[in-house]
Design an enzyme around this catalytic site. Sequence first.
Site, PDB file in Angstrom:
ATOM      1  N   ARG A  53      -5.855  -2.402  -6.182  1.00  0.00           N
ATOM      2  CA  ARG A  53      -6.360  -1.550  -5.104  1.00  0.00           C
ATOM      3  C   ARG A  53      -6.083  -2.181  -3.739  1.00  0.00           C
ATOM      4  NH1 ARG A  53     -11.409  -3.462  -3.462  1.00  0.00           N
ATOM      5  NH2 ARG A  53     -12.309  -5.057  -4.828  1.00  0.00           N
ATOM      6  N   TYR A  73      -2.805   2.380 -10.195  1.00  0.00           N
ATOM      7  CA  TYR A  73      -2.843   2.110 -11.635  1.00  0.00           C
ATOM      8  C   TYR A  73      -2.061   3.145 -12.439  1.00  0.00           C
ATOM      9  CZ  TYR A  73      -6.760  -0.940 -10.297  1.00  0.00           C
ATOM     10  OH  TYR A  73      -7.551  -1.901  -9.713  1.00  0.00           O
ATOM     11  N   LYS A 112     -12.557  -9.093 -21.926  1.00  0.00           N
ATOM     12  CA  LYS A 112     -13.891  -8.832 -22.479  1.00  0.00           C
ATOM     13  C   LYS A 112     -14.824  -8.347 -21.373  1.00  0.00           C
ATOM     14  CE  LYS A 112     -15.699 -12.328 -20.288  1.00  0.00           C
ATOM     15  NZ  LYS A 112     -16.722 -12.119 -19.239  1.00  0.00           N
TER      16      LYS A 112
END
Length: 337
Positions: A53, A73, A112
């Site tokens: 971004r 993205y 994770k």
Amino acid sequence: MSTAPPATRCGAASPSDAPLRFAVLGAADIAWRRMLPAMTALPGTDVAVVASRRPEQAARFAERFGADTAPDYASALAHPGADAVYLPLPNALHAPWAERALEAGKHVLVEKPLATDATAVARLQQLARRRGLVLRESMMFVHHRQHAEVRRLVAEGVIGAPLSFSAAFTVPARPPGDIRLNAGLGGGALLDTAVYPVRAALMHLGSGLEVLGAALRHENGTDTGGSALLVSPEGVTAQLEWGFGRPYRCHYDIVGPSGELRVERAFTPPADHVPVLRHTMDGRTDGIRLRPHDQFQAVLAAFRAEVAGGRPDAADQATSLAQAQLIDRIRRLAHRV
């Protein structure tokens, strides 16, 4: 861990003449310090494109790692040179962008946690199976050789049948504005640090763990630490602790009737770290020195092997789902302090 031959997407021809190339969505610190250096160092993996971004960050990554940049993205997902996607985004963005990547036909390696709740984890795993794609949670530490050595020693009976397990992962306070304190983006210590001791308990005690009790500390609307007591079907107890704003602790212990095994730097060892397993018996502690191992390269090698073989690791997927289910139960049952 042995390394598999370089791979492209499942079903692609001639995996030996092209590396598995990643689109990287997000310019996180973990990507800069550990994962992308591992991608460029490990034969058979490479960085194709980086999106952030903040365009200046994407440009910085691209220059260092020899990659293209994408304006957003979605454009990175469409990059023709990318076979797979690596997602080091804030926790709340893992599931939506993993879903978009899978729908775009890309294999996905996600930092994770894979998602912020077990329902989303199951949905993503089902989507990956339907699309014939590999989806893996990047829980690096489970691929480090030191844990396989612990399992071997336990299986050989050096401490007897395990009676209890304990693990802690605590870190100093996060600075104001740190994204890990932003509850709206999936921040909080439960998803950031608790997943490590929970996964370690699953690794050594197996499935079927139940949560007997838990406590979560909250500050300014975000959970910042906690503890939980779990038990295995065999009656082995697991005492887990995690949190921010505490001394750095990163270890686990397995205790049996005839001794104890302790692993320091259990979750975040540097690539050059020399592990020393502590074996205590009859009041005497011996150190078992092991060779250094880069767990980031190891998780990439495992991911690449899955892609090359066209068969996702069902056991790893089941453990990722069990981990998310235990985190959900801890959240639901915890006493708030």
